[in-house]
Design a protein around this motif. Structure first.
Motif, PDB file in Angstrom:
ATOM      1  N   ILE A  60       1.460  -2.138  -0.196  1.00  0.00           N
ATOM      2  CA  ILE A  60       2.444  -1.413  -0.996  1.00  0.00           C
ATOM      3  C   ILE A  60       3.497  -2.378  -1.523  1.00  0.00           C
ATOM      4  CG2 ILE A  60       4.236   0.362  -0.973  1.00  0.00           C
ATOM      5  CD1 ILE A  60       2.612   1.846   1.135  1.00  0.00           C
ATOM      6  N   VAL A  61       3.976  -3.252  -0.639  1.00  0.00           N
ATOM      7  CA  VAL A  61       4.972  -4.251  -1.044  1.00  0.00           C
ATOM      8  C   VAL A  61       4.424  -5.116  -2.174  1.00  0.00           C
ATOM      9  CG1 VAL A  61       6.262  -6.292  -0.320  1.00  0.00           C
ATOM     10  CG2 VAL A  61       6.096  -4.318   1.205  1.00  0.00           C
ATOM     11  N   MET A  62       3.190  -5.590  -2.015  1.00  0.00           N
ATOM     12  CA  MET A  62       2.616  -6.466  -3.029  1.00  0.00           C
ATOM     13  C   MET A  62       2.365  -5.731  -4.338  1.00  0.00           C
ATOM     14  SD  MET A  62       1.882  -9.475  -3.867  1.00  0.00           S
ATOM     15  CE  MET A  62       2.318 -10.113  -2.242  1.00  0.00           C
ATOM     16  N   LYS A  63       1.985  -4.469  -4.258  1.00  0.00           N
ATOM     17  CA  LYS A  63       1.764  -3.707  -5.486  1.00  0.00           C
ATOM     18  C   LYS A  63       3.068  -3.535  -6.251  1.00  0.00           C
ATOM     19  CE  LYS A  63      -0.703  -1.353  -8.418  1.00  0.00           C
ATOM     20  NZ  LYS A  63      -1.722  -2.041  -9.254  1.00  0.00           N
ATOM     21  N   VAL A  64       4.159  -3.288  -5.544  1.00  0.00           N
ATOM     22  CA  VAL A  64       5.467  -3.189  -6.198  1.00  0.00           C
ATOM     23  C   VAL A  64       5.791  -4.505  -6.909  1.00  0.00           C
ATOM     24  CG1 VAL A  64       7.953  -3.017  -5.802  1.00  0.00           C
ATOM     25  CG2 VAL A  64       6.409  -1.432  -4.659  1.00  0.00           C
ATOM     26  N   LEU A  65       5.559  -5.618  -6.228  1.00  0.00           N
ATOM     27  CA  LEU A  65       5.838  -6.921  -6.822  1.00  0.00           C
ATOM     28  C   LEU A  65       4.926  -7.203  -8.002  1.00  0.00           C
ATOM     29  CD1 LEU A  65       6.477  -9.164  -3.694  1.00  0.00           C
ATOM     30  CD2 LEU A  65       8.130  -8.076  -5.203  1.00  0.00           C
ATOM     31  N   PHE A  69       5.851  -8.181 -11.825  1.00  0.00           N
ATOM     32  CA  PHE A  69       5.366  -9.349 -12.545  1.00  0.00           C
ATOM     33  C   PHE A  69       4.738  -8.961 -13.881  1.00  0.00           C
ATOM     34  CE2 PHE A  69       5.634 -13.556 -10.689  1.00  0.00           C
ATOM     35  CZ  PHE A  69       6.191 -13.304  -9.443  1.00  0.00           C
ATOM     36  N   LYS A  70       4.100  -7.806 -13.930  1.00  0.00           N
ATOM     37  CA  LYS A  70       3.552  -7.334 -15.202  1.00  0.00           C
ATOM     38  C   LYS A  70       4.666  -7.161 -16.223  1.00  0.00           C
ATOM     39  CE  LYS A  70      -0.398  -4.840 -13.223  1.00  0.00           C
ATOM     40  NZ  LYS A  70      -0.988  -3.488 -12.956  1.00  0.00           N
ATOM     41  N   GLN A  71       5.784  -6.629 -15.764  1.00  0.00           N
ATOM     42  CA  GLN A  71       6.929  -6.456 -16.647  1.00  0.00           C
ATOM     43  C   GLN A  71       7.482  -7.806 -17.084  1.00  0.00           C
ATOM     44  OE1 GLN A  71       7.117  -3.683 -17.832  1.00  0.00           O
ATOM     45  NE2 GLN A  71       7.965  -2.049 -16.571  1.00  0.00           N
ATOM     46  N   ARG A  72       7.552  -8.747 -16.166  1.00  0.00           N
ATOM     47  CA  ARG A  72       8.070 -10.076 -16.495  1.00  0.00           C
ATOM     48  C   ARG A  72       7.192 -10.749 -17.544  1.00  0.00           C
ATOM     49  NH1 ARG A  72      11.394 -11.922 -11.877  1.00  0.00           N
ATOM     50  NH2 ARG A  72      10.731 -14.071 -12.109  1.00  0.00           N
ATOM     51  N   LEU A  73       5.888 -10.573 -17.440  1.00  0.00           N
ATOM     52  CA  LEU A  73       4.978 -11.141 -18.439  1.00  0.00           C
ATOM     53  C   LEU A  73       5.232 -10.538 -19.814  1.00  0.00           C
ATOM     54  CD1 LEU A  73       1.605 -11.329 -16.456  1.00  0.00           C
ATOM     55  CD2 LEU A  73       2.917 -13.253 -17.357  1.00  0.00           C
ATOM     56  N   LYS A  74       5.511  -9.237 -19.839  1.00  0.00           N
ATOM     57  CA  LYS A  74       5.805  -8.582 -21.109  1.00  0.00           C
ATOM     58  C   LYS A  74       7.106  -9.103 -21.710  1.00  0.00           C
ATOM     59  CE  LYS A  74       3.357  -4.279 -20.060  1.00  0.00           C
ATOM     60  NZ  LYS A  74       3.495  -2.819 -19.809  1.00  0.00           N
ATOM     61  N   VAL A  75       8.076  -9.390 -20.839  1.00  0.00           N
ATOM     62  CA  VAL A  75       9.336  -9.958 -21.310  1.00  0.00           C
ATOM     63  C   VAL A  75       9.077 -11.308 -21.979  1.00  0.00           C
ATOM     64  CG1 VAL A  75      11.548 -10.938 -20.588  1.00  0.00           C
ATOM     65  CG2 VAL A  75      10.771  -8.771 -19.613  1.00  0.00           C
ATOM     66  N   LEU A  76       8.309 -12.161 -21.313  1.00  0.00           N
ATOM     67  CA  LEU A  76       8.034 -13.492 -21.843  1.00  0.00           C
ATOM     68  C   LEU A  76       7.158 -13.435 -23.089  1.00  0.00           C
ATOM     69  CD1 LEU A  76       7.435 -15.403 -18.488  1.00  0.00           C
ATOM     70  CD2 LEU A  76       9.467 -15.446 -19.938  1.00  0.00           C
ATOM     71  N   ASP A  77       6.278 -12.442 -23.183  1.00  0.00           N
ATOM     72  CA  ASP A  77       5.423 -12.311 -24.362  1.00  0.00           C
ATOM     73  C   ASP A  77       6.227 -12.024 -25.625  1.00  0.00           C
ATOM     74  OD1 ASP A  77       3.035 -12.880 -23.151  1.00  0.00           O
ATOM     75  OD2 ASP A  77       2.476 -10.791 -22.790  1.00  0.00           O
ATOM     76  N   ILE A 119       3.431 -11.617   5.930  1.00  0.00           N
ATOM     77  CA  ILE A 119       3.155 -10.449   5.090  1.00  0.00           C
ATOM     78  C   ILE A 119       2.000 -10.741   4.158  1.00  0.00           C
ATOM     79  CG2 ILE A 119       4.106  -8.925   3.310  1.00  0.00           C
ATOM     80  CD1 ILE A 119       6.845  -9.338   4.589  1.00  0.00           C
ATOM     81  N   TRP A 120       2.072 -11.895   3.490  1.00  0.00           N
ATOM     82  CA  TRP A 120       1.032 -12.274   2.532  1.00  0.00           C
ATOM     83  C   TRP A 120      -0.351 -12.294   3.187  1.00  0.00           C
ATOM     84  CZ3 TRP A 120       0.326 -12.896  -2.536  1.00  0.00           C
ATOM     85  CH2 TRP A 120      -0.746 -13.678  -2.989  1.00  0.00           C
ATOM     86  N   SER A 121      -0.423 -12.719   4.435  1.00  0.00           N
ATOM     87  CA  SER A 121      -1.716 -12.824   5.121  1.00  0.00           C
ATOM     88  C   SER A 121      -2.375 -11.471   5.353  1.00  0.00           C
ATOM     89  CB  SER A 121      -1.545 -13.544   6.459  1.00  0.00           C
ATOM     90  OG  SER A 121      -0.714 -12.787   7.332  1.00  0.00           O
ATOM     91  N   LYS A 122      -1.595 -10.388   5.291  1.00  0.00           N
ATOM     92  CA  LYS A 122      -2.145  -9.050   5.532  1.00  0.00           C
ATOM     93  C   LYS A 122      -2.479  -8.302   4.243  1.00  0.00           C
ATOM     94  CE  LYS A 122       0.562  -8.606   9.792  1.00  0.00           C
ATOM     95  NZ  LYS A 122       1.653  -7.869  10.482  1.00  0.00           N
ATOM     96  N   VAL A 123      -2.127  -8.875   3.110  1.00  0.00           N
ATOM     97  CA  VAL A 123      -2.343  -8.213   1.818  1.00  0.00           C
ATOM     98  C   VAL A 123      -3.821  -8.246   1.446  1.00  0.00           C
ATOM     99  CG1 VAL A 123      -1.840  -8.353  -0.656  1.00  0.00           C
ATOM    100  CG2 VAL A 123      -0.020  -8.729   1.015  1.00  0.00           C
ATOM    101  N   SER A 124      -4.316  -7.164   0.869  1.00  0.00           N
ATOM    102  CA  SER A 124      -5.712  -7.085   0.438  1.00  0.00           C
ATOM    103  C   SER A 124      -6.005  -8.159  -0.600  1.00  0.00           C
ATOM    104  CB  SER A 124      -6.006  -5.708  -0.162  1.00  0.00           C
ATOM    105  OG  SER A 124      -5.785  -4.690   0.787  1.00  0.00           O
ATOM    106  N   HIS A 131      -2.002 -10.827  -8.169  1.00  0.00           N
ATOM    107  CA  HIS A 131      -0.725 -11.539  -8.169  1.00  0.00           C
ATOM    108  C   HIS A 131      -0.910 -12.983  -8.651  1.00  0.00           C
ATOM    109  CE1 HIS A 131       3.397 -12.348  -6.850  1.00  0.00           C
ATOM    110  NE2 HIS A 131       2.937 -13.503  -6.389  1.00  0.00           N
ATOM    111  N   ASN A 132      -1.903 -13.670  -8.093  1.00  0.00           N
ATOM    112  CA  ASN A 132      -2.126 -15.069  -8.446  1.00  0.00           C
ATOM    113  C   ASN A 132      -2.500 -15.235  -9.909  1.00  0.00           C
ATOM    114  OD1 ASN A 132      -1.553 -16.025  -5.882  1.00  0.00           O
ATOM    115  ND2 ASN A 132      -3.672 -15.892  -5.185  1.00  0.00           N
ATOM    116  N   LEU A 133      -3.227 -14.258 -10.438  1.00  0.00           N
ATOM    117  CA  LEU A 133      -3.631 -14.316 -11.846  1.00  0.00           C
ATOM    118  C   LEU A 133      -2.412 -14.270 -12.760  1.00  0.00           C
ATOM    119  CD1 LEU A 133      -6.097 -14.356 -13.748  1.00  0.00           C
ATOM    120  CD2 LEU A 133      -6.004 -11.855 -13.780  1.00  0.00           C
TER     121      LEU A 133
END
Length: 264
Positions: A60-65, A69-77, A119-124, A131-133
């Motif tokens: 859930i935490v990672m999905k929020v982040l 990041f999707k929004q940040r990419l749109k800002v930079l675009d 936390i990162w180690s438990k993320v799907s 996220h990495n993409l």
């Protein structure tokens, strides 16, 4: 509307409710205070329903982040349409991100949570890949700007590589953002916040951050240098046109409560 279409819409709406509520809970209670039990009770759904969307609270935490990041990419675009030198595009991106951060002042706290190894180690894996993409795309876009600057004779890398410049800017930005985090965070000495980051001494923290990045780029001799280009005029143009909607929200004193609510 077919039954399958209705169920799909309801699923998406419920997932947004989960993320919205989780965002608020993480800010109010922190990662340790955030549990699936509390979340399910707050949204009035069974725990099993939440688990249909996410395997664990770390997801859930990672999905929020990731949504952030999707929004940040749109800002930079948005800045890609500007017909300005490569370095000016870098600075234009910092102007947009400064406005975005004003709309989402607590986002950095969540980014810090998501970066904790335990936390990162438990993320799907699929969420890690997502996220990495996005992080890779931000770097790839920056690297293209660096390569274009070199090709046009505006930058000489010398012993440096594109990743060196990118990483340095990230370090400047994250270090600065970390310093300005809430004083509720016991890792940040309160006296630093009180002495350096109040309205009496640092009236515009975003401006100071841009100064730090600009000074770094001057040190690399990335042209046009600060003295040779009207970056202040560029900032005004970018904020008044490309990011005019951000300014409308900020100047209207309308607080965006959740990162997914900002339609950009």
């Amino acid at each position: 509307m077919s039954i399958s279409s209705r169920k799909e819409r309801e699923f998406k709406e419920r997932e947004k409710l989960i993320l919205r509520t989780s965002y608020d809970m993480l800010l109010a209670e922190g990662y340790m205070g955030f549990t699936i039990d509390k979340l399910a009770k707050k949204i009035d759904y069974a725990k099993g329903t939440v688990y249909k969307h996410f395997a664990c609270k770390e997801d859930i935490v990672m999905k929020v982040l990731n949504e952030a990041f999707k929004q940040r990419l749109k800002v930079l675009d948005r800045i890609k349409t500007l017909n300005v030198p490569e370095r000016a595009l870098v600075m234009a991106g910092t102007y947009g991100m400064s406005l975005y951060n004003k709309l989402n002042p607590n986002l950095h706290r969540l980014i810090q949570i998501g970066n904790v190894e335990s936390i990162w180690s438990k993320v799907s894996q699929d969420l890690k890949d997502e996220h990495n993409l996005m992080v890779t795309k931000i770097f790839d876009d920056f690297e293209l700007l660096v390569q274009l600057a070199v090709k046009n004779g505006n930058l000489e890398l010398g012993e440096h590589e594109s990743i060196d410049i990118y990483f340095s800017i990230i370090c400047i930005s994250m270090g600065f953002s970390g310093l300005l985090r809430s004083t509720r965070d016991e890792q940040i000495p309160h006296n630093i916040i009180e002495c350096l980051c109040n309205s009496r001494l640092v009236k515009d923290p975003a401006r100071v951050l841009r100064l730090a990045v600009s000074t770094f780029l001057d040190g690399l001799n990335w042209r046009p240098l600060s003295k040779d280009y009207d970056y202040k005029a560029l900032e005004k143009e970018v904020t008044d046109t490309i990011f005019a909607d951000f300014n409308d929200i900020i100047n209207g004193n309308k607080q965006v409560e959740f990162i997914l609510d900002l339609d950009i």
